[in-house]
Every structure is written in structure tokens, then in C-alpha cells.
Enzyme design. Structure first.
Site, PDB file in Angstrom:
ATOM      1  N   GLU A 105       0.985  -1.143  -0.347  1.00  0.00           N
ATOM      2  CA  GLU A 105       0.188  -0.172   0.077  1.00  0.00           C
ATOM      3  C   GLU A 105       0.945   1.236  -0.456  1.00  0.00           C
ATOM      4  O   GLU A 105       1.633   1.518   0.517  1.00  0.00           O
ATOM      5  CB  GLU A 105      -0.677   0.180   0.930  1.00  0.00           C
ATOM      6  CG  GLU A 105      -2.032   0.671   1.477  1.00  0.00           C
ATOM      7  CD  GLU A 105      -2.849   1.721   0.314  1.00  0.00           C
ATOM      8  OE1 GLU A 105      -2.542   1.634  -0.859  1.00  0.00           O
ATOM      9  OE2 GLU A 105      -4.301   1.704   1.042  1.00  0.00           O
ATOM     10  N   ASP A 106       0.406   2.289  -0.299  1.00  0.00           N
ATOM     11  CA  ASP A 106       1.148   3.274  -0.668  1.00  0.00           C
ATOM     12  C   ASP A 106       1.033   4.175   0.897  1.00  0.00           C
ATOM     13  O   ASP A 106       1.932   4.617   1.346  1.00  0.00           O
ATOM     14  CB  ASP A 106       0.897   4.861  -1.587  1.00  0.00           C
ATOM     15  CG  ASP A 106      -0.705   4.704  -1.802  1.00  0.00           C
ATOM     16  OD1 ASP A 106      -1.896   4.316  -0.803  1.00  0.00           O
ATOM     17  OD2 ASP A 106      -1.705   5.729  -2.253  1.00  0.00           O
ATOM     18  N   ASP A 109      -3.655   5.881   6.530  1.00  0.00           N
ATOM     19  CA  ASP A 109      -4.207   6.650   6.997  1.00  0.00           C
ATOM     20  C   ASP A 109      -4.781   6.688   7.819  1.00  0.00           C
ATOM     21  O   ASP A 109      -4.653   6.416   9.081  1.00  0.00           O
ATOM     22  CB  ASP A 109      -4.870   7.770   6.060  1.00  0.00           C
ATOM     23  CG  ASP A 109      -5.026   9.335   6.052  1.00  0.00           C
ATOM     24  OD1 ASP A 109      -4.982   9.980   7.505  1.00  0.00           O
ATOM     25  OD2 ASP A 109      -5.773   9.815   5.442  1.00  0.00           O
ATOM     26  N   PHE A 158      -0.875  16.069   4.343  1.00  0.00           N
ATOM     27  CA  PHE A 158      -0.891  15.882   3.480  1.00  0.00           C
ATOM     28  C   PHE A 158       0.417  15.542   1.803  1.00  0.00           C
ATOM     29  O   PHE A 158       0.349  16.804   1.764  1.00  0.00           O
ATOM     30  CB  PHE A 158      -2.486  16.444   2.504  1.00  0.00           C
ATOM     31  CG  PHE A 158      -3.375  15.500   1.544  1.00  0.00           C
ATOM     32  CD1 PHE A 158      -4.074  14.457   1.362  1.00  0.00           C
ATOM     33  CD2 PHE A 158      -2.520  15.444  -0.044  1.00  0.00           C
ATOM     34  CE1 PHE A 158      -4.938  13.139   0.745  1.00  0.00           C
ATOM     35  CE2 PHE A 158      -3.029  14.438  -1.230  1.00  0.00           C
ATOM     36  CZ  PHE A 158      -3.708  13.801  -1.052  1.00  0.00           C
ATOM     37  N   ARG A 171       1.555  12.133  -9.477  1.00  0.00           N
ATOM     38  CA  ARG A 171       2.314  10.984  -9.057  1.00  0.00           C
ATOM     39  C   ARG A 171       2.997  10.320  -9.669  1.00  0.00           C
ATOM     40  O   ARG A 171       4.429   9.525  -8.781  1.00  0.00           O
ATOM     41  CB  ARG A 171       1.331   9.906  -9.803  1.00  0.00           C
ATOM     42  CG  ARG A 171      -0.449   9.435  -9.114  1.00  0.00           C
ATOM     43  CD  ARG A 171      -0.734   8.539  -9.703  1.00  0.00           C
ATOM     44  NE  ARG A 171      -2.432   8.540  -9.554  1.00  0.00           N
ATOM     45  CZ  ARG A 171      -3.061   8.367  -8.369  1.00  0.00           C
ATOM     46  NH1 ARG A 171      -2.225   7.724  -7.149  1.00  0.00           N
ATOM     47  NH2 ARG A 171      -4.363   8.289  -7.634  1.00  0.00           N
TER      48      ARG A 171
HETATM   49  P1  IMP Z   1      -7.412   5.499   4.559  1.00  0.00           P
HETATM   50  O1  IMP Z   1      -8.432   4.354   4.375  1.00  0.00           O
HETATM   51  O2  IMP Z   1      -7.897   6.788   5.653  1.00  0.00           O
HETATM   52  O3  IMP Z   1      -6.214   5.208   5.600  1.00  0.00           O
HETATM   53  O4  IMP Z   1      -6.468   5.528   3.334  1.00  0.00           O
HETATM   54  C1  IMP Z   1      -5.838   5.487   2.316  1.00  0.00           C
HETATM   55  C2  IMP Z   1      -5.795   5.877   1.143  1.00  0.00           C
HETATM   56  O5  IMP Z   1      -5.986   7.290   1.180  1.00  0.00           O
HETATM   57  C3  IMP Z   1      -4.267   5.819   0.507  1.00  0.00           C
HETATM   58  O6  IMP Z   1      -4.333   4.716  -0.219  1.00  0.00           O
HETATM   59  C4  IMP Z   1      -4.143   7.012  -0.846  1.00  0.00           C
HETATM   60  O7  IMP Z   1      -4.617   6.797  -1.815  1.00  0.00           O
HETATM   61  C5  IMP Z   1      -4.858   8.260   0.528  1.00  0.00           C
HETATM   62  N1  IMP Z   1      -3.823   9.135   1.125  1.00  0.00           N
HETATM   63  C6  IMP Z   1      -4.590   8.763   2.495  1.00  0.00           C
HETATM   64  N2  IMP Z   1      -3.427   9.936   3.298  1.00  0.00           N
HETATM   65  C7  IMP Z   1      -2.924  10.574   1.449  1.00  0.00           C
HETATM   66  C8  IMP Z   1      -2.316  11.722   1.608  1.00  0.00           C
HETATM   67  O8  IMP Z   1      -1.285  12.377   1.818  1.00  0.00           O
HETATM   68  N3  IMP Z   1      -1.482  12.031   0.640  1.00  0.00           N
HETATM   69  C9  IMP Z   1      -2.099  11.080  -0.408  1.00  0.00           C
HETATM   70  N4  IMP Z   1      -3.166  10.037  -0.687  1.00  0.00           N
HETATM   71  C10 IMP Z   1      -3.951  10.169   0.763  1.00  0.00           C
END
Ligand code: IMP
Length: 190
Positions: A105-106, A109, A158, A171
Site C-alpha cells: 500500500e502507498d 491514513d 497531505f 504521481r
Molecule cells: P485510509 O483508508 O484513510 O487509510 O486511506 C488510505 C488511502 O488514502 C491511501 O491509499 C491513499 O490513496 C489515500 N491517502 C491518504 N493520505 C494521503 C496523502 O497524504 N496523500 C495522498 N493520498 C493519501
């Protein structure tokens, strides 16, 4: 999306993690994962689109036999706020029952996306399931989730670049960065 420049680098306010730092961390993670899975075979699944660059760099540092696949999961739309719902837009094609699976995963959050994907894959009965994340934002977590392999821990800002987007932009930056303020427009900032 606010104004964007002809050269993406011009829209960056601050580089948080450099190309060199990312490459070094990928070396370390690749060595660690190779040692942990020595003698085993892996199925490595990356989450589109954000994890694609990290995935490409990471798997070339892992020396155990592997198959690769990808899944597209959306929880954000074009905003910087988690919607809390996860939708699978493209599924894997690999049968993972009885296999050692690593999810790439990238960024984690709130953790909602990954916890959804983890239970989705657990139901397919892999022999093991681990998570490698490039970035971890523990301050934003809504569910109890810790990546097995983590590139860098960051604050609640962010970030974009190295696969991560804002409204599908940035990206292609080779580093992790914070865009200039004019990039966010009022509507998408909410
Ligand atoms: P989560 O479900 O809140 O953990 O969100 C995860 C997804 O939100 C990641 O796979 C990203 O695609 C996106 N995301 C969360 N924070 C960021 C950020 O700081 N930059 C870009 N994408 C983010």
C-alpha cells in the site's frame, strides 16, 4: 484542483522525503522481506494506483520467488478526506488460498482501506497475510492497524509524489512532497 504549472516540480512547497532516502529504505525493506520469506514463495498484491511505484521499486529488491497482482480500491474520490467506504473497482486474478500474501500500500491514513482489504483477503484463506506500506500516518488512524513493513512515518499533512496523488496529479514526482498552497482549491479542500 487549483492552478498547476507546466513543470510539476514548480508546484512543490517542500520535499519531505528525497529520492535517495526512498531508494535506501527500499533496499532495507527488500533485504528484510527477502530474509523473512527465505525458502518460501510470495504473492505480492499492490493497491492501484498509489502503490505502483513503491511496488515496482520494492519487488526488485526481494529475491524470493513471487507472483504479482493488483487490486483497485477507492475510498477517497478526488478529495483529501476519507469517505470511510471502500469500493473494489478491480479484483486480483490470483488464487491466494494457502499462499503467503503481501499487500503493498502507498500510505495508511485512517486505516479503513487497508483493514477492509485485509479482511477481504483473509476470507480467501491465505497461509499468511502481511502488509508493506511506504508511508504511515499513525496520527490519523481510526482502526487499530500497524503495517508489518513500513517505509516512513509522517505527520498528518497531505503528501504527494512517488505514486501518491492529489486529484490524480503529482504521481510522477520522484520524491514525497507537500504542494504549494495554490494547488488546493476551495471546493476540494472542503
Ligand atoms: P485510509 O483508508 O484513510 O487509510 O486511506 C488510505 C488511502 O488514502 C491511501 O491509499 C491513499 O490513496 C489515500 N491517502 C491518504 N493520505 C494521503 C496523502 O497524504 N496523500 C495522498 N493520498 C493519501
Amino acid at each position: 484542483m487549483g492552478h498547476i504549472s507546466a513543470n510539476v516540480h514548480d508546484d512543490i512547497k517542500k520535499v519531505l522525503i528525497t529520492e535517495e532516502q526512498i531508494a535506501k529504505r527500499c533496499d532495507e525493506l527488500g533485504a528484510e522481506i527477502s530474509a523473512d520469506y527465505a525458502g518460501k514463495e510470495l504473492v505480492v498484491i499492490f493497491v492501484l494506483k498509489g502503490a505502483s511505484i513503491f511496488f515496482a521499486d520494492l519487488i526488485r529488491r526481494i529475491n524470493v520467488p513471487m507472483q504479482v497482482d493488483s487490486i483497485a480500491a477507492a475510498s477517497y474520490g478526488n478529495t483529501t478526506k476519507s469517505s470511510g467506504t471502500v469500493r473494489i473497482d478491480k479484483d486480483i486474478e490470483t488464487a491466494i488460498e494457502g499462499r503467503h500474501v503481501m499487500l503493498v500500500e502507498d500510505i495508511i491514513d485512517t486505516g479503513l482501506t487497508l483493514s477492509y482489504l485485509k479482511s477481504y483477503f483473509e476470507r480467501q484463506k491465505p497461509a499468511s497475510l502481511k502488509v508493506a506500506a511506504l508511508l504511515d500516518k499513525p496520527g490519523a488512524r481510526k482502526v487499530d492497524l500497524v503495517p508489518d513493513y513500513n517505509g516512513f512515518t509522517i505527520g498528518n499533512e497531505f503528501v504527494v509524489g512517488y505514486g501518491l496523488d492529489y486529484a490524480q496529479h503529482f504521481r510522477n514526482l520522484p520524491y514525497i512532497a507537500i504542494p504549494k498552497d495554490y494547488v488546493w482549491n476551495d471546493e476540494e479542500k472542503e
